[in-house]
Design an enzyme around this catalytic site. Structure first.
Site, PDB file in Angstrom:
ATOM      1  CB  CYS A 177      40.172  69.945 -32.038  1.00 51.93           C
ATOM      2  SG  CYS A 177      39.409  69.055 -33.375  1.00 51.93           S
ATOM      3  CB  CYS A 202      37.651  66.941 -35.195  1.00 52.73           C
ATOM      4  SG  CYS A 202      38.704  65.510 -34.401  1.00 52.73           S
ATOM      5  CD  GLU A 205      33.943  58.860 -38.120  1.00 55.46           C
ATOM      6  OE1 GLU A 205      33.599  57.831 -38.675  1.00 55.46           O
ATOM      7  OE2 GLU A 205      34.171  59.067 -36.850  1.00 55.46           O
ATOM      8  CD  GLU A 257      36.310  69.301 -31.241  1.00 57.84           C
ATOM      9  OE1 GLU A 257      35.828  68.661 -32.410  1.00 57.84           O
ATOM     10  OE2 GLU A 257      36.582  68.672 -30.192  1.00 57.84           O
ATOM     11  CB  CYS A 290      41.249  65.587 -30.443  1.00 59.82           C
ATOM     12  SG  CYS A 290      41.355  66.279 -32.061  1.00 59.82           S
TER      13      CYS A 290
HETATM   14  N1  THU Z   1      36.471  63.664 -32.810  1.00 59.92           N
HETATM   15  C1  THU Z   1      35.776  65.171 -32.900  1.00 59.92           C
HETATM   16  O1  THU Z   1      35.062  65.390 -33.797  1.00 59.92           O
HETATM   17  N2  THU Z   1      36.543  65.938 -32.016  1.00 59.92           N
HETATM   18  C2  THU Z   1      37.445  65.725 -31.268  1.00 59.92           C
HETATM   19  O2  THU Z   1      37.693  66.437 -30.446  1.00 59.92           O
HETATM   20  C3  THU Z   1      37.597  64.148 -30.812  1.00 59.92           C
HETATM   21  C4  THU Z   1      37.309  63.150 -31.802  1.00 59.92           C
HETATM   22  C5  THU Z   1      35.770  62.638 -33.641  1.00 59.92           C
HETATM   23  C6  THU Z   1      36.859  62.198 -34.526  1.00 59.92           C
HETATM   24  C7  THU Z   1      36.015  60.816 -35.186  1.00 59.92           C
HETATM   25  O3  THU Z   1      35.261  61.075 -36.225  1.00 59.92           O
HETATM   26  C8  THU Z   1      35.433  60.428 -33.724  1.00 59.92           C
HETATM   27  O4  THU Z   1      35.392  61.555 -33.115  1.00 59.92           O
HETATM   28  C9  THU Z   1      36.289  59.302 -33.010  1.00 59.92           C
HETATM   29  O5  THU Z   1      37.357  59.734 -32.760  1.00 59.92           O
END
Ligand code: THU
Length: 154
Positions: free
Chosen positions: A106, A60, A51, A62, A103
């Site tokens: 991703c 993310c 982040e 992935e 998500c």
């Molecule tokens: N996040 C991921 O790393 N992968 C996903 O497929 C969904 C969300 C992360 C993004 C953010 O840092 C946290 O999860 C909350 O949304």
């Protein structure tokens, strides 16, 4: 890990994703995600969410894992994907027993690896804790995907 039958390996991939999630940089959401890529030779490449204080710049897990594989020249060698995530406890460990699935963005990033490798990748969605795993093919998670073929590239 034996890469010949990716469907037989979800728990190992989930374990690698759980370990990766411990390195999540997620002080804003406090939601740690780990991703693990099983490679053709049985090795595993991992990633965790990264982040940013400018929230929209966050990456993310992935996406980090697949970019890491690509940077190693191994984008075409991915044979399976594992992902876990959950709210962080006071020690930063992800918690919860509900499987997390990638998500939308991703899914599109995974599709780049799937198309370049010529595989409809299995995606094992696990939880931070417990044994629940939901396994999909990428084509189920992202039907009729836009990809390299739409740009005339294979
Ligand atoms: N996040 C991921 O790393 N992968 C996903 O497929 C969904 C969300 C992360 C993004 C953010 O840092 C946290 O999860 C909350 O949304």
């Amino acid at each position: 890990m034996n890469a010949t039958d990716p469907k037989a390996l979800p728990q190992e991939l989930i374990a690698a994703a759980r370990a990766a999630a411990r390195n999540a940089h997620a002080p804003y959401s406090r939601f740690a995600v780990g991703a693990a890529l099983l490679m053709q030779d049985g090795s595993v490449i991992t990633g965790a969410n990264f982040e940013n204080a400018s929230y929209g710049l966050s990456l993310c897990a992935e996406t980090v894992a697949i970019a890491t594989a690509s940077a190693a020249g191994r984008l075409r060698e991915i044979v399976a994907v594992g992902v876990i995530g959950g709210a962080m406890d006071a020690d930063g460990a992800p918690t919860g027993t509900t499987p997390v699935s990638p998500c939308g963005r991703c899914r599109q990033v995974i599709n780049e690896a799937a198309q370049m490798g010529g595989r409809d990748l299995p995606v094992h969605c696990g939880a931070a804790q417990g044994d629940a795993v939901r396994t999909y093919r990428l084509s189920e998670l992202l039907p009729d995907a836009f990809g390299p073929a739409d740009l005339g590239i294979s």
